[in-house]
Design a protein around this motif. Sequence first.
Motif, mmCIF file in Angstrom:
data_model
loop_
_atom_site.group_PDB
_atom_site.id
_atom_site.type_symbol
_atom_site.label_atom_id
_atom_site.label_comp_id
_atom_site.label_asym_id
_atom_site.label_seq_id
_atom_site.Cartn_x
_atom_site.Cartn_y
_atom_site.Cartn_z
ATOM 1 N N UNK A 69 0.847 -1.191 0.000
ATOM 2 C CA UNK A 69 0.000 0.000 0.000
ATOM 3 C C UNK A 69 0.883 1.243 0.000
ATOM 4 N N UNK A 70 0.662 2.119 -0.980
ATOM 5 C CA UNK A 70 1.374 3.395 -1.020
ATOM 6 C C UNK A 70 0.376 4.483 -0.642
ATOM 7 N N UNK A 71 0.721 5.250 0.386
ATOM 8 C CA UNK A 71 -0.107 6.368 0.828
ATOM 9 C C UNK A 71 0.497 7.661 0.283
ATOM 10 N N UNK A 72 -0.347 8.615 -0.082
ATOM 11 C CA UNK A 72 0.115 9.873 -0.672
ATOM 12 C C UNK A 72 -0.287 11.038 0.216
ATOM 13 N N UNK A 73 0.631 11.984 0.329
ATOM 14 C CA UNK A 73 0.394 13.163 1.151
ATOM 15 C C UNK A 73 1.044 14.356 0.467
ATOM 16 N N UNK A 74 0.515 15.544 0.722
ATOM 17 C CA UNK A 74 1.101 16.744 0.124
ATOM 18 C C UNK A 74 0.673 17.988 0.857
ATOM 19 N N UNK A 75 1.574 18.968 0.902
ATOM 20 C CA UNK A 75 1.270 20.226 1.552
ATOM 21 C C UNK A 75 2.179 21.319 1.016
ATOM 22 N N UNK A 76 1.939 22.539 1.473
ATOM 23 C CA UNK A 76 2.754 23.673 1.041
ATOM 24 C C UNK A 76 3.313 24.400 2.257
ATOM 25 N N UNK A 77 4.464 25.012 2.057
ATOM 26 C CA UNK A 77 5.054 25.872 3.065
ATOM 27 C C UNK A 77 4.184 27.120 3.213
ATOM 28 N N UNK A 113 4.253 32.463 -9.682
ATOM 29 C CA UNK A 113 5.150 31.990 -8.621
ATOM 30 C C UNK A 113 5.806 30.690 -9.075
ATOM 31 N N UNK A 114 7.072 30.545 -8.724
ATOM 32 C CA UNK A 114 7.807 29.311 -8.989
ATOM 33 C C UNK A 114 7.901 28.536 -7.682
ATOM 34 N N UNK A 115 7.522 27.269 -7.734
ATOM 35 C CA UNK A 115 7.583 26.418 -6.552
ATOM 36 C C UNK A 115 8.463 25.202 -6.802
ATOM 37 N N UNK A 116 9.061 24.709 -5.735
ATOM 38 C CA UNK A 116 9.881 23.497 -5.803
ATOM 39 C C UNK A 116 9.366 22.503 -4.785
ATOM 40 N N UNK A 117 9.167 21.270 -5.215
ATOM 41 C CA UNK A 117 8.633 20.230 -4.336
ATOM 42 C C UNK A 117 9.771 19.390 -3.766
ATOM 43 N N UNK A 118 9.687 19.118 -2.476
ATOM 44 C CA UNK A 118 10.671 18.269 -1.799
ATOM 45 C C UNK A 118 9.962 16.994 -1.366
ATOM 46 N N UNK A 119 10.399 15.838 -1.895
ATOM 47 C CA UNK A 119 9.732 14.583 -1.538
ATOM 48 C C UNK A 119 10.343 13.927 -0.308
ATOM 49 N N UNK A 120 9.563 13.084 0.323
ATOM 50 C CA UNK A 120 10.086 12.226 1.382
ATOM 51 C C UNK A 120 9.334 10.904 1.344
ATOM 52 N N UNK A 121 10.023 9.855 1.736
ATOM 53 C CA UNK A 121 9.453 8.508 1.743
ATOM 54 C C UNK A 121 9.595 7.935 3.151
ATOM 55 N N UNK A 122 8.518 7.380 3.678
ATOM 56 C CA UNK A 122 8.538 6.752 4.998
ATOM 57 C C UNK A 122 7.927 5.359 4.882
ATOM 58 N N UNK A 172 5.037 15.072 -0.234
ATOM 59 C CA UNK A 172 5.701 16.220 -0.857
ATOM 60 C C UNK A 172 5.351 17.482 -0.096
ATOM 61 N N UNK A 173 6.337 18.358 0.033
ATOM 62 C CA UNK A 173 6.087 19.709 0.527
ATOM 63 C C UNK A 173 6.581 20.681 -0.537
#
Length: 197
Positions: A69-77, A113-122, A172-173
């Motif tokens: 199972x892969x769970x997905x999450x995302x947010x912004x600064x 606006x230019x945005x950059x996404x930073x991923x993380x895996x847990x 991702x943030x």
Amino acid sequence: MNAHRPTPARRGAGGLKMVGVALAAFAFTFSLVPLYRIACEKVFGIRLEQGPGQVRAAVAGADPSRTVTVQFDGGVNSKLPWAFHPEQLTMKVVPGELNEAMYFARNDSDSAIVGSAVPSVAPARASGYFTKTECFCFTAQTLQPGEQRDMPVRFIVDPDLPAGVNTITLSYTFFKNETMTAQLGAGAASDLPHSAP
């Protein structure tokens, strides 16, 4: 009399060389797709198959009897006035198969606006077994005022993922890329007509 002036024979030979270089470049470009396929299959062990309207891939040794199972999450600064979230919360995947998930982003501000996404895996021990083959996080993303976009991420979970790991969270943030946004604003300002003094 100019002794360095090329003769017609030399000019013809130069023209033939140029044609030869152009043909060689065309042949090389044409061969990139099969070379890519060979590299994927022989070097990395990824088998690519074209289906109607989709691309499927499987790593040699994929075990269809196992699912993760892969769970997905995302947010912004807080400095980034965007809406950003996954379009699916979970997905059952077979290790070794290529999968695609979608994220949604919208610029809620009144300027580009230019945005950059930073991923993380847990969990952390799963990060070495989670490979993104295509991702919006590979490059900075520019959204115009009010623009919204669906952004895909393609990934493969390695079949060698430890047996005790049954759930992986991909998060991702998005951060505002201050430097690139400032350059974007400066470029837009320079495009405006200047009034006479």
